[in-house]
Each structure stands twice: as C-alpha cells, then as structure tokens.
Motif scaffolding. Structure first.
Motif, PDB file in Angstrom:
ATOM      1  N   ILE A 686      39.447  36.009  30.575  1.00 45.53           N
ATOM      2  CA  ILE A 686      40.716  35.506  31.093  1.00 45.53           C
ATOM      3  C   ILE A 686      41.290  34.518  30.099  1.00 45.53           C
ATOM      4  CG2 ILE A 686      41.784  34.159  32.943  1.00 45.53           C
ATOM      5  CD1 ILE A 686      39.614  35.279  34.817  1.00 45.53           C
ATOM      6  N   SER A 687      42.511  34.770  29.656  1.00 47.60           N
ATOM      7  CA  SER A 687      43.131  33.885  28.680  1.00 47.60           C
ATOM      8  C   SER A 687      43.653  32.637  29.385  1.00 47.60           C
ATOM      9  CB  SER A 687      44.280  34.593  27.965  1.00 47.60           C
ATOM     10  OG  SER A 687      45.223  35.070  28.894  1.00 47.60           O
ATOM     11  N   GLY A 688      43.367  31.478  28.806  1.00 46.50           N
ATOM     12  CA  GLY A 688      43.794  30.239  29.424  1.00 46.50           C
ATOM     13  C   GLY A 688      42.943  29.893  30.629  1.00 46.50           C
ATOM     14  N   SER A 689      43.312  28.844  31.324  1.00 49.18           N
ATOM     15  CA  SER A 689      42.587  28.420  32.516  1.00 49.18           C
ATOM     16  C   SER A 689      43.096  29.194  33.726  1.00 49.18           C
ATOM     17  CB  SER A 689      42.777  26.924  32.763  1.00 49.18           C
ATOM     18  OG  SER A 689      42.299  26.171  31.670  1.00 49.18           O
ATOM     19  N   PRO A 690      42.183  29.651  34.584  1.00 46.38           N
ATOM     20  CA  PRO A 690      42.636  30.351  35.787  1.00 46.38           C
ATOM     21  C   PRO A 690      43.418  29.400  36.692  1.00 46.38           C
ATOM     22  CG  PRO A 690      40.276  29.915  35.884  1.00 46.38           C
ATOM     23  CD  PRO A 690      40.704  29.562  34.508  1.00 46.38           C
ATOM     24  N   ASP A 691      44.354  29.979  37.428  1.00 48.53           N
ATOM     25  CA  ASP A 691      45.201  29.186  38.318  1.00 48.53           C
ATOM     26  C   ASP A 691      44.480  28.910  39.633  1.00 48.53           C
ATOM     27  OD1 ASP A 691      47.299  29.286  36.471  1.00 48.53           O
ATOM     28  OD2 ASP A 691      47.995  31.213  37.257  1.00 48.53           O
ATOM     29  N   ARG A 692      44.593  27.673  40.079  1.00 52.49           N
ATOM     30  CA  ARG A 692      44.061  27.325  41.404  1.00 52.49           C
ATOM     31  C   ARG A 692      45.134  27.698  42.423  1.00 52.49           C
ATOM     32  NH1 ARG A 692      41.557  21.428  43.079  1.00 52.49           N
ATOM     33  NH2 ARG A 692      41.547  21.746  45.341  1.00 52.49           N
ATOM     34  N   ILE A 693      44.838  28.652  43.308  1.00 52.49           N
ATOM     35  CA  ILE A 693      45.897  29.197  44.153  1.00 52.49           C
ATOM     36  C   ILE A 693      45.760  28.866  45.633  1.00 52.49           C
ATOM     37  CG2 ILE A 693      46.378  31.102  42.565  1.00 52.49           C
ATOM     38  CD1 ILE A 693      44.745  32.916  44.449  1.00 52.49           C
ATOM     39  N   ASP A 694      44.551  28.463  46.083  1.00 50.81           N
ATOM     40  CA  ASP A 694      44.410  28.236  47.519  1.00 50.81           C
ATOM     41  C   ASP A 694      43.103  27.514  47.806  1.00 50.81           C
ATOM     42  OD1 ASP A 694      45.043  28.298  50.190  1.00 50.81           O
ATOM     43  OD2 ASP A 694      44.914  30.484  50.410  1.00 50.81           O
ATOM     44  N   THR A 695      43.007  26.939  49.007  1.00 53.31           N
ATOM     45  CA  THR A 695      41.741  26.431  49.531  1.00 53.31           C
ATOM     46  C   THR A 695      41.544  27.019  50.918  1.00 53.31           C
ATOM     47  OG1 THR A 695      42.801  24.460  50.438  1.00 53.31           O
ATOM     48  CG2 THR A 695      41.820  24.277  48.228  1.00 53.31           C
ATOM     49  N   VAL A 696      40.287  27.296  51.258  1.00 55.95           N
ATOM     50  CA  VAL A 696      39.955  27.920  52.534  1.00 55.95           C
ATOM     51  C   VAL A 696      38.734  27.218  53.119  1.00 55.95           C
ATOM     52  CG1 VAL A 696      39.194  30.069  53.649  1.00 55.95           C
ATOM     53  CG2 VAL A 696      40.878  30.155  51.812  1.00 55.95           C
ATOM     54  N   THR A 702      34.430  23.762  52.002  1.00 59.27           N
ATOM     55  CA  THR A 702      35.788  24.037  51.545  1.00 59.27           C
ATOM     56  C   THR A 702      35.747  24.844  50.253  1.00 59.27           C
ATOM     57  OG1 THR A 702      36.606  21.976  52.524  1.00 59.27           O
ATOM     58  CG2 THR A 702      37.988  23.025  50.850  1.00 59.27           C
ATOM     59  N   TRP A 703      36.330  26.035  50.307  1.00 62.22           N
ATOM     60  CA  TRP A 703      36.367  26.919  49.154  1.00 62.22           C
ATOM     61  C   TRP A 703      37.647  26.698  48.365  1.00 62.22           C
ATOM     62  CZ3 TRP A 703      32.702  30.975  48.214  1.00 62.22           C
ATOM     63  CH2 TRP A 703      31.723  31.109  49.193  1.00 62.22           C
ATOM     64  N   THR A 704      37.520  26.742  47.053  1.00 65.59           N
ATOM     65  CA  THR A 704      38.683  26.729  46.176  1.00 65.59           C
ATOM     66  C   THR A 704      38.800  28.087  45.512  1.00 65.59           C
ATOM     67  OG1 THR A 704      38.357  24.370  45.736  1.00 65.59           O
ATOM     68  CG2 THR A 704      39.815  25.589  44.230  1.00 65.59           C
ATOM     69  N   ILE A 705      39.995  28.662  45.584  1.00 63.57           N
ATOM     70  CA  ILE A 705      40.196  30.013  45.049  1.00 63.57           C
ATOM     71  C   ILE A 705      41.023  29.935  43.769  1.00 63.57           C
ATOM     72  CG2 ILE A 705      41.019  32.342  45.519  1.00 63.57           C
ATOM     73  CD1 ILE A 705      40.722  31.770  48.484  1.00 63.57           C
ATOM     74  N   TYR A 706      40.544  30.591  42.742  1.00 67.61           N
ATOM     75  CA  TYR A 706      41.216  30.650  41.441  1.00 67.61           C
ATOM     76  C   TYR A 706      41.586  32.099  41.147  1.00 67.61           C
ATOM     77  CZ  TYR A 706      39.154  26.010  40.717  1.00 67.61           C
ATOM     78  OH  TYR A 706      38.789  24.695  40.833  1.00 67.61           O
ATOM     79  N   ASN A 707      42.643  32.284  40.369  1.00 69.76           N
ATOM     80  CA  ASN A 707      43.065  33.628  39.987  1.00 69.76           C
ATOM     81  C   ASN A 707      43.371  33.678  38.501  1.00 69.76           C
ATOM     82  OD1 ASN A 707      45.736  35.453  39.422  1.00 69.76           O
ATOM     83  ND2 ASN A 707      44.323  36.489  40.818  1.00 69.76           N
ATOM     84  N   GLY A 708      42.996  34.777  37.879  1.00 71.04           N
ATOM     85  CA  GLY A 708      43.334  35.014  36.489  1.00 71.04           C
ATOM     86  C   GLY A 708      43.423  36.502  36.239  1.00 71.04           C
ATOM     87  N   THR A 709      43.926  36.902  35.096  1.00 67.77           N
ATOM     88  CA  THR A 709      44.025  38.318  34.746  1.00 67.77           C
ATOM     89  C   THR A 709      43.398  38.550  33.379  1.00 67.77           C
ATOM     90  OG1 THR A 709      46.204  38.031  33.725  1.00 67.77           O
ATOM     91  CG2 THR A 709      46.153  38.613  36.072  1.00 67.77           C
ATOM     92  N   ALA A 710      42.862  39.741  33.217  1.00 64.81           N
ATOM     93  CA  ALA A 710      42.301  40.152  31.930  1.00 64.81           C
ATOM     94  C   ALA A 710      42.339  41.664  31.864  1.00 64.81           C
ATOM     95  CB  ALA A 710      40.870  39.647  31.761  1.00 64.81           C
ATOM     96  N   ASP A 711      42.868  42.175  30.774  1.00 59.88           N
ATOM     97  CA  ASP A 711      42.937  43.623  30.552  1.00 59.88           C
ATOM     98  C   ASP A 711      43.605  44.354  31.705  1.00 59.88           C
ATOM     99  OD1 ASP A 711      41.705  43.177  28.183  1.00 59.88           O
ATOM    100  OD2 ASP A 711      39.726  43.896  28.811  1.00 59.88           O
ATOM    101  N   GLY A 712      44.584  43.707  32.328  1.00 58.31           N
ATOM    102  CA  GLY A 712      45.337  44.349  33.387  1.00 58.31           C
ATOM    103  C   GLY A 712      44.701  44.283  34.756  1.00 58.31           C
ATOM    104  N   PHE A 713      43.557  43.601  34.900  1.00 58.67           N
ATOM    105  CA  PHE A 713      42.888  43.479  36.186  1.00 58.67           C
ATOM    106  C   PHE A 713      43.036  42.064  36.730  1.00 58.67           C
ATOM    107  CE2 PHE A 713      40.771  46.979  34.060  1.00 58.67           C
ATOM    108  CZ  PHE A 713      40.791  47.956  35.047  1.00 58.67           C
ATOM    109  N   GLU A 714      43.045  41.972  38.056  1.00 58.29           N
ATOM    110  CA  GLU A 714      43.112  40.680  38.735  1.00 58.29           C
ATOM    111  C   GLU A 714      41.696  40.192  39.036  1.00 58.29           C
ATOM    112  OE1 GLU A 714      45.722  38.830  39.623  1.00 58.29           O
ATOM    113  OE2 GLU A 714      47.388  40.192  39.171  1.00 58.29           O
ATOM    114  N   LEU A 746      38.338  39.775  50.352  1.00 57.05           N
ATOM    115  CA  LEU A 746      37.927  38.472  49.835  1.00 57.05           C
ATOM    116  C   LEU A 746      37.863  37.408  50.928  1.00 57.05           C
ATOM    117  CD1 LEU A 746      37.239  36.778  47.292  1.00 57.05           C
ATOM    118  CD2 LEU A 746      39.662  36.151  47.217  1.00 57.05           C
ATOM    119  N   LEU A 747      38.922  37.256  51.702  1.00 56.29           N
ATOM    120  CA  LEU A 747      38.944  36.190  52.715  1.00 56.29           C
ATOM    121  C   LEU A 747      37.869  36.397  53.789  1.00 56.29           C
ATOM    122  CD1 LEU A 747      42.789  35.532  53.111  1.00 56.29           C
ATOM    123  CD2 LEU A 747      41.097  34.246  51.777  1.00 56.29           C
TER     124      LEU A 747
END
Length: 757
Positions: A686-696, A702-714, A746-747
């Motif tokens: 994953i290029s750069g730092s993954p984005d922090r998108i949510d907490t659950v 308490t879960w922290t969810i991050y998202n990133g992309t690489a080679d067209g995949f999430e 995931l959830l």
C-alpha cells in the motif's frame, strides 16, 4: 519480450500463464537461487514467524534503513506476502486462489539447517533392504526432517526421510548416488489397506515437497481418507540431491522481462545460460544422461520396496503419467492399480504436437463461449477479437507491473502478442481460469492489464517449483532423440495464427533441437518412443479444455491398456482427478476396486463452463462460525460459508482463477496496533499511510479500521488492542464489491472476533 520456457507438463490443475511467448506451463524469471528468502514466505521446515517476531524484525530493519525488513531495501514484498502468518497465509492465498488447488509457496530449504518437525517413524526401516535378484546395490533409507509444515494444525500424521540409490544403476562402481526425499502421510482411516498411493508429479521437473505447506490441506489431504499417501521429489528435482536446477537461466529470464529481444538474440542468450548450467553440473560430477523416465521408474520401484510395500497404486498427472507408464512397463510386479490423469505417454511427441493441441483447446474455448448465451452476448466474435489483440500487442507491446508472490518484488514486464497467447494457453489448464479468459480479452481491448498482470504474477510464483535441468535431461534423452526438424515443421502446417509463438518457444519448438545439442543428455532406448501395453487395471482421465495433453492422447493410451477405463470430463482442463466432485469420486472408487466396473454416471451431471460476466449479481453471503489455532492462540469468529480455509486464520473465496477476495483473522501477542498496521501496509504494497476510516465497538474493545489500495485491490484492516497485544481482521476485495463485503463480512467478523490464549 518473447522469451519462453521449458516444456514441463505443469503441475496439477496449474493455471498459471506461461512465460513470454509460449504456450507452456512454467517460466523461470526469478532472483538468484542463493538469495536469502524474504520474510514474505516462511522457509519450509522452519517455525513460522509470529506477528510479534515480524514486527521486531521490521522495526530493527527500519533502523538499519531497510523499511521492509527483507534485507533488500529496493525489493518490495509481494502483495500477499504479508505480516506474520500473513507471511504464510497471504502468500498461500495468492497461490491457492490462482491455482484453485495446488502448488503454493515455500522457499527450497537446506534440510540440514531446518528445525526437526517430524522424523522418520520408528517402525520404518532405516537400513538397507534386500531387493529381489542381484541388482548390485541396495537402496537405503535415511531418517530425515520433513522440509515443510502444514496449515492443518496437526490433523495429519506424516514422516519423512531420504532414499539413497546409485545415480547410474549400470555403473554402481563409480559410487555416485542420488538422495531422494519423500514424505509418507498416514491415512485417516484406521483400517486403511496396506497398499498406499504414490503420487507422480508433472513437469518433467516439477517439485512436490516444496509446495506441500499449503497444497496438502486443500488438495492432497483428500487422498489420505482411505490410504497412506507417499509423495517425493523425483531425482534432479526440488530438494533431491543433486538438483538439476538452473538458476543461471532464471536469472537471465528475470533480467529481460521488460526487454523486447529479437528471436536471434533470445536464442543466443538462452543457449549460453543453458550451457553455463550444464558446465556447472558436469563439473560437479553429474551425469545428465541418468536423469530420465527409466531411472525415475526404477526410483519408484526402489522406494516401494525399501518402504516395505508389496503393491502400490500409482497416481500420475501430466508428465507423471509418462513416468507411471514407464513403471508399468519396467516393474509391473509391484503395481496394484494406476490412474493416468492428463496423459503424456512415451509414444506421443509434445515438441511436434503442441501447436495442434493448443489449437484444439482454443477451438473448445471459442465454441464453449458461443454455446453459453451470456458469454456469447457479452463477448461476441471472441476468436477474431483475441487474434486482433495479438496483432496489436505484437505491433505495440505494453509494459505493466507484476508482483512476485514468492520472492517479493514488483517488476515491469513487457507484454507482447506472444505473451498474451501464452497466458491464454496457460489459463486453459484450469477450470478456475477458463471462465475469465473472455473477460481478459475485453479488459485488454479497453487497455486494462490488471488481470494479465495478476495471472503473470502467478507465473512468477510457479517459477520456483520447476527444475529446468531435469526437464532438459528427460526431454532431450527420450523425446528430442526421436524428433526431426521436418516433423516440427509439419506440426505447424495450417496453424498460421499460432505458429509464431512456437517459432520463438524454448521448450516445444525447434529451439529444443539446439538446446539438446548443448545439454547432451544421451539417447534413450527405442522403447522410450513406443506405446506401453499392459493389462494392469488403469483409469485414464482427460479434461475437455486441456491445452497440452489433449483427450486424444488419453484415448490412445487407453487403447493399448487392455484393462483400462477412459473418462473425459466436460468443462475441465489439466489435472482432473484432484478437482473434487465427480472426477475425485471416480478416482477413489477405482482405486478401492480396480478390477470392478467403474461407475462413470456422474459425468453426465457435470455442467459446462460458467463464463464470468462482470457485474453479475453477487450471491447472498451466509456466515458460519469458525475456531482455529493460530500460532498457539485460539481465534474464533465468523467467516462466509463456502470460503475455503488456507490455515492460520485465512479464508479465500476462490470464485475464479483471478479472485483474490479473502479474510484474515489473527492475534499478535505483544504488538501495538499502529505498528501492526504500518507493517501490514508495507507488506501489502500500500503506497503511503492507510487511511483511518472508522471505529467500531465490540465485546473485546474498540476497533480502528484502516483502508488502503494496492494493485487495484481494497485492503480493509481492523485492529483492536487486547492487553499488550493486537487482534486483526483484514479483508481483501475488489473495489466493485468492497462495500457489500465491508458491511456483510468485515463488520460481522469484527463483532464475533474472540481469542483464547
């Protein structure tokens, strides 16, 4: 580029695309064989790294200026060679998803340096046994460490060792020996019959033991339901000593992946590196003329006898069928039954007939799509469009990045028309890839190379598991010895559309005549070019789409076997017996009662290929509970029903040969969540730092969810701090499906996640 690789018959069900321009199974462009493995793959036989160990290694490497911790600052690890067991699981997912069943990952180890995992059973003789008759030698068994661990958590019992026999049975006085590693898996049936199954791998030159870490569970474990199973690396292959591997040629191929060579440049360079490999092996004392099907067959018989079996059942796939028929001819007394799957017998000629075999399989593909209404409507004129793409890519090759799932790295590859057709050829091996081949054409027309790159990544993965030297010794000794330039030219007549890729091929075209002049592996006896006649009970299996060993070869072999049954399966490619369902049921029934009538009625219930149509409604997702020991921690929760476990908390959907959708649930002792996420992002590419998108919130914290992309995949990565440790749930998905899978997989997995240390 137009470089092509040796003609191995491939591994079971192998769907990987070929090297640049040839319709062949396994190319070789990988880093030097003596390069230290990255932590993208745990060395076979070694204890897998825990998440905390991985993090400590990465932190230390970062201090030293190597952020990925692999000892090579400019070598990015593969997309699925992730963290901790992700090291194992994600690499396994990559391979398992592509191949739909076999040959995953494991760096060839030095057995002497491995931690003992399983040793030879105390009941197994380790001294010489007496062969019937005077052979001038006795095969001897040596206890040894198993060069693999399994993802099946101790579910299966197995032992390993070495069989030592003369390199040249006609000249035992020279005292040169070969050491053949084997693994014996105990049947889960306490009342198993005394006659085991011996598996004979493809190639020639295909490695068996290197891949068991991940292939045994999803592929081979089925075979131990009623009998013991013996697997081994054939002489000259994999972990056998000596190995006829040719790292010189792989290094060269790897270095020209992004170059467009002329045919003359390619042949000159490849002949040079083949010569270098030969000179090195000969200088080490290797007699290249002793690595062929005759000696392989004698090894099989010696292994049977040394392990104390009166009778065995042979299961050969691809080149393994040529080996099996050679055993039937030379040592029939030790054989109870034989299964020939994707048949390649001594009397057929791959070098001459490969073009016609490919042309036949292409016709099946075009007709199969035309007969499938959704495919015909979405991909009309498929044949014309494919060859128009071929011309376009030949005129203007396209460069695109691919990943090396095994060794790590991201490489630029120049895709030309030959590579494109080679990819289609290789895709026809597997019923998991065949359904997406029309989609591949449509994507490339639109300038999208993602699927082509993905399939090529699997080619790079498979490149680790083939011995070029063994392929050359076998083919030069027993096929090229009986082949002329005139026969090769005749085999191309009337096949103008595909002839160019065989003109440039280094494994099935006339280049093999030159390569064999360099390799000098001797000449086989005349019967190496004749059909094998036998009355041994034999089951002959073939797949409709098989591009390399066509059904006609199986039918021809069956005609010479008076006690045989021939079965052709619709919708399947290469390596049918282990595909499950009807083919596996028939195989089991035959081995259980080889003299009875084989019930093949299930073949009529098999469906044709269901071609992939992008945008089709996704099937409903149902979740089921799971519980799994992951490195000593019991991890439990939910996963989608039907997704297949690849061990260590990883589950892959495997909907098609390019489906990388997977979920990974793990626990990392003494690891901080932020550090774990950073390492995951690095390993996934994953290029750069993954984005922090949510907490659950869940019962564990308490879960922290991050998202990133690489080679067209999430990549969605959820982490939770549990004491001084970290829980992980990671989802890999396509962008189009990401939201549905995020909500429905995931959830719920986060909510159900539990650990018990």
């Amino acid at each position: 580029m137009t470089t092509n690789e040796p003609p191995n018959q491939g591994q079971p069900g192998e769907p990987t695309p070929p090297p640049p321009s040839i319709p062949q199974p396994i190319p070789q462009p990988i880093p030097p064989a003596d390069a230290a493995p990255t932590y993208g793959v745990t060395p076979a036989g070694a204890e897998p790294m825990r998440p905390s160990d991985m993090i400590e290694q990465a932190q230390a490497a970062a201090v030293a200026g190597d952020p990925e911790g692999d000892g090579d600052g400019d070598n990015r690890t593969a997309i699925f060679a992730g963290v901790a067991t992700g090291v194992i699981v994600l690499a396994a997912l990559a391979f398992f998803i592509f191949s739909n069943r076999s040959e995953p990952v494991a760096a060839p180890p030095n057995l002497g340096s491995q931690t003992p995992l399983t040793t030879l059973s105390g009941a197994t003789p380790t001294s010489s046994s007496t062969l019937p008759g005077d052979r001038g030698y006795q095969p001897r068994l040596e206890g040894g460490r198993c060069p693999f661990d399994l993802t099946t958590d101790g579910e299966f019992e197995f032992d390993c060792g070495w069989m030592v026999v003369p390199e040249d049975r006609q000249n035992v006085g020279n005292r040169r020996e070969v050491r053949i590693p084997y693994a014996r898996f105990t049947s889960t049936n306490p009342d198993a019959p005394a006659d085991p199954i011996i598996y004979l791998d493809g190639g020639p030159g295909g490695s068996t033991l290197d891949t068991l870490q991940f292939s045994f569970g999803p592929v081979w474990s089925k075979l131990v339901e009623n009998r013991d199973l013996i697997m081994f690396d054939q002489r000259g292959v994999g972990l056998a000593e000596p190995s006829l591997d040719c790292p010189e040629e792989r290094q060269w191929l790897f270095s020209v992946l992004d170059e467009q060579l002329t045919l003359e440049e390619e042949r000159t360079a490849e002949l040079e590196v083949i010569g270098q490999c030969r000179d090195r092996l000969v200088e080490d004392g290797v007699d290249l003329a002793q690595y062929n099907s005759v000696e392989n067959a004698a090894d099989v018989n010696d292994l049977r006898f040394a392990l104390g079996y009166e009778k065995v059942n042979l299961l050969g796939i691809s080149y393994g069928t040529r080996l099996a028929t050679t055993v039937m001819r030379d040592f029939p007394e030790g054989i109870r039954s034989v299964v020939l799957d994707s048949t390649y017998t001594p009397d057929v000629n791959l070098t001459v007939e490969a073009p016609a075999n490919f042309d036949r399989a292409l016709a099946e593909l075009f007709e199969g799509c035309a007969q499938d209404t959704p495919c015909a409507e979405r991909y009309p004129d498929l044949e014309e469009r494919l060859f128009a793409l071929y011309e376009r890519y030949e005129a203007s090759p396209v460069e695109a990045p691919v990943r090396d799932f095994i060794n790590g790295g991201s490489w630029d590859v120049l895709f030309d028309g030959d590579w494109l057709l080679g990819t289609v050829f290789q895709g026809l091996y597997s019923e998991a890839v065949i359904p997406v081949l029309p989609q591949l054409v449509e994507e490339l027309e639109a300038g999208d190379t993602s699927t082509l790159s993905l399939l090529t990544s699997n080619t790079l993965a498979n490149a680790n598991f083939i011995s070029l030297g063994m392929m050359l010794s076998v083919q030069c000794n027993e096929e090229i010895s009986f082949t002329t330039q005139a026969e090769i030219d005749a085999g191309l007549q009337g096949l103008d559309d595909i002839a160019p890729i065989f003109d440039g091929a280094s494994n099935v075209g006339d280049f093999m005549l030159e390569a064999c002049d360099v390799w000098q592996a001797g000449t086989a006896a005349p019967n190496a070019n004749e059909p094998v006649e036998s009355d041994l009970p034999t089951l002959v299996l073939a797949g409709e789409y098989d591009p390399i060993t066509p059904p006609a070869w199986g039918a021809s072999a069956s005609a010479y076997l008076s006690n045989s049954t021939y079965v052709e399966f619709p919708g399947l490619g290469h390596g049918t017996s282990i595909s499950g369902g009807c083919p596996l049921d028939i195989t089991f029934a035959f081995i259980d009662d080889p003299t009875g009538t084989v019930d093949t009625s299930c073949v009529a219930t098999m469906k044709p290929i269901d071609f992939k149509i992008p945008g089709e409604p996704a099937p409903p997702i149902e979740l089921v509970e799971f519980s799994e020991d992951v490195f000593g921690t019991e991890v439990s929760g939910v996963v989608p029903d039907g997704w297949e476990s690849v061990g260590f908390g990883g589950y892959a959907r495997g909907e098609s040969g390019i489906d990388q959708t997977a979920i990974l649930q793990q626990f990392a002792p003494f690891a901080a969540p932020d550090t774990f996420v950073s390492l995951l992002a690095s390993q996934f590419g994953i290029s750069g730092s993954p984005d922090r998108i949510d907490t659950v919130e869940s019962d564990v914290g308490t879960w922290t969810i991050y998202n990133g992309t690489a080679d067209g995949f999430e990549f969605d990565m959820a982490v939770v701090e549990i004491g001084q440790s970290t829980g992980l749930v990671a989802l890999i998905s396509n962008p189009e499906e990401r939201q549905q899978l995020y909500d429905e997989v995931l959830l719920p997995a986060i909510a159900a996640f539990r650990v018990q240390t």
